[in-house]
Design an enzyme around this catalytic site. Structure first.
Site, PDB file in Angstrom:
ATOM      1  N   GLY A 111      -0.666  78.663 113.126  1.00 14.07           N
ATOM      2  CA  GLY A 111       0.373  79.301 113.929  1.00 14.07           C
ATOM      3  C   GLY A 111       0.412  80.816 113.792  1.00 14.07           C
ATOM      4  N   ASP A 135      -1.204  71.123 108.764  1.00 14.57           N
ATOM      5  CA  ASP A 135       0.186  70.843 109.149  1.00 14.57           C
ATOM      6  C   ASP A 135       0.305  70.230 110.555  1.00 14.57           C
ATOM      7  OD1 ASP A 135       0.650  72.161 106.765  1.00 14.57           O
ATOM      8  OD2 ASP A 135       1.208  74.055 107.713  1.00 14.57           O
ATOM      9  N   GLN A 299      -4.423  68.601  98.983  1.00 11.68           N
ATOM     10  CA  GLN A 299      -4.474  68.168 100.388  1.00 11.68           C
ATOM     11  C   GLN A 299      -5.304  69.103 101.255  1.00 11.68           C
ATOM     12  OE1 GLN A 299      -0.052  66.656 101.184  1.00 11.68           O
ATOM     13  NE2 GLN A 299      -0.194  68.281  99.689  1.00 11.68           N
TER      14      GLN A 299
HETATM   15  O1  F6P Z   1      -0.257  75.857 106.353  1.00 12.15           O
HETATM   16  C1  F6P Z   1      -0.941  75.102 105.434  1.00 12.15           C
HETATM   17  C2  F6P Z   1      -0.190  75.018 104.132  1.00 12.15           C
HETATM   18  O2  F6P Z   1      -0.939  74.240 103.231  1.00 12.15           O
HETATM   19  C3  F6P Z   1       1.234  74.485 104.240  1.00 12.15           C
HETATM   20  O3  F6P Z   1       1.274  73.095 104.325  1.00 12.15           O
HETATM   21  C4  F6P Z   1       1.857  75.042 102.990  1.00 12.15           C
HETATM   22  O4  F6P Z   1       3.244  75.210 103.181  1.00 12.15           O
HETATM   23  C5  F6P Z   1       1.173  76.377 102.847  1.00 12.15           C
HETATM   24  O5  F6P Z   1      -0.028  76.302 103.566  1.00 12.15           O
HETATM   25  C6  F6P Z   1       0.864  76.779 101.425  1.00 12.15           C
HETATM   26  O6  F6P Z   1       0.336  78.066 101.448  1.00 12.15           O
HETATM   27  P1  F6P Z   1      -0.374  78.812 100.251  1.00 12.15           P
HETATM   28  O7  F6P Z   1      -1.739  78.206 100.074  1.00 12.15           O
HETATM   29  O8  F6P Z   1      -0.458  80.214 100.705  1.00 12.15           O
HETATM   30  O9  F6P Z   1       0.468  78.591  99.052  1.00 12.15           O
END
Ligand code: F6P
Length: 373
Positions: A111, A135, A299
């Site tokens: 996004g 997501d 994940q």
């Molecule tokens: O957008 C993918 C995602 O894995 C989300 O599910 C999660 O909220 C976020 O990224 C975590 O981000 P970061 O790796 O920057 O902690």
């Protein structure tokens, strides 16, 4: 004359990014004779002109590999920390685009990347994007690559948690990623047979969740799996958050806006340990032992599933076709078996959340899953 294109990956990594780089790159090189250059670490590499030549050899053998060979970052073109200061790097990016004699720039991301790409399109670059994220929350496209792999990983985790929950007669709360959308928790919760699924789109009441668990105990099942999305929230929390968001939107002066922002930040901080808190609440309310598993970045890792390789390859090859036709300012979206170009304006700033009457929710309710509402 043969076109020269740039490719970057931005935002959180997902399985399938390399398959997409390969899809765009191979079609561009082999089908259209274009030249392809990669930028390292998302928009930061573009601002700093850190490039890597993508040729047949570097695009070979990457289809099955997780992560991204280009590296990624969450940096935004117009708000980048450089030398300890937040700066607008749009001009530097435009200059590097020109210095590399690019005809088009491919931005692969979720996004935020769609918003950043639109910003660069408005600054005059020929931009085209591909939708990736575990997501699954990018607007207009049927699917994003990365989601299917993460769905498999989270489902596998729930399967493993089931046997230990069963053996110990425990509640296991499993937190699943998804940012502010519930697709991943919902999909994995259904596929893994979670007894309770909590997603941001359906705020819950903890007493209702506890009653669903007690009901299972009365029916001879003294264990339960609660799949909670990282963005899942109680009705009370949802109400407070909505109030703060409304305050921010209707703030009459700077001070009101500052206060509303501080309240939102405090609520977000409080929400950070939601799964742990939920586990404790459920122990108290049910008398059962509870354990909490936060799946986190597990994940995002691993080899992409067959479905993600397929999606990334077909969107990537379509991207090369669109560049050849000079169709810019668009995202390549999945629509049934087709890949179509949709204007970035229709995607940027919009989040695809789970409609509360979505067939997945209906099916889950039909098999007795509680949403805590
Ligand atoms: O957008 C993918 C995602 O894995 C989300 O599910 C999660 O909220 C976020 O990224 C975590 O981000 P970061 O790796 O920057 O902690």
């Amino acid at each position: 004359m043969a076109k020269q294109i740039g490719i970057l990956t931005a935002g959180g990594d997902t399985p399938g990014l390399n398959a997409a780089i390969r899809g765009v790159g191979k079609a561009a090189l082999d089908r259209y004779g274009m030249r392809v250059v990669g930028f390292r670490d998302g928009f930061r590499g573009l601002a700093e002109n850190r490039t890597v030549r993508l040729d047949g050899a570097s695009l070979s053998g990457i289809l099955t590999i997780g992560g991204t060979i280009l590296g990624t970052s969450r940096d935004k073109p117009h708000k980048m920390v450089v030398g300890g200061k937040t700066q607008d790097m749009t001009d530097a990016i435009v200059a590097n685009y020109q210095a590399n004699q690019l005809d088009a720039l491919v931005c692969i991301g979720g996004g935020s990347t769609q918003k950043n790409a639109l910003h660069l399109a408005r600054a005059g670059l020929n931009v085209i994007t591909l939708p990736k994220t575990i997501d699954n929350d990018v607007a207009v496209t049927d699917a994003t690559f990365g989601f299917d792999t993460a769905l498999g990983t989270a489902t596998d985790a729930i399967d493993r948690l089931h046997s230990t929950a069963h053996s110990h007669h425990r509640i296991i709360v499993v937190e699943i990623m998804g940012h502010r959308a519930g697709w991943l928790a919902l999909g994995a919760g259904i596929a893994g047979g979670a007894d309770v699924i909590l997603i941001p789109e359906i705020p819950y009441t903890v007493e209702v969740v506890a009653e669903a668990i007690r009901n299972r105990v009365r029916g001879g099942k003294p264990f339960s799996i609660v799949a909670v999305a990282e963005g899942g929230l109680s009705k009370q929390h949802a109400k407070s958050l909505q109030r703060a968001l409304d305050l921010k939107q209707h703030a009459e002066d700077k001070e009101q806006k500052r206060l509303a922002k501080a309240e939102i930040a405090a609520l977000e901080l409080e929400h950070r340990d939601n799964a742990l808190y939920l586990g404790r609440q459920l122990e108290e309310l049910t008398g059962l032992e509870a354990r909490v598993t936060i799946l986190g970045h597990l994940q995002r890792g691993g080899a992409p599933s067959a479905a993600d390789r397929l999606l990334a390859t077909r969107l990537g090859s379509k991207c090369a076709d669109l560049i050849e036709q000079e169709v810019y300012g668009v995202m390549v979206a999945a629509k049934c078996d087709d890949a179509i170009a949709v204007p970035l304006e229709a995607v940027a700033g919009r989040r695809k959340t789970v409609p509360i009457d979505h067939p997945w929710i209906t099916a889950a309710r039909d098999v007795g899953t509680s949403f805590g509402d």
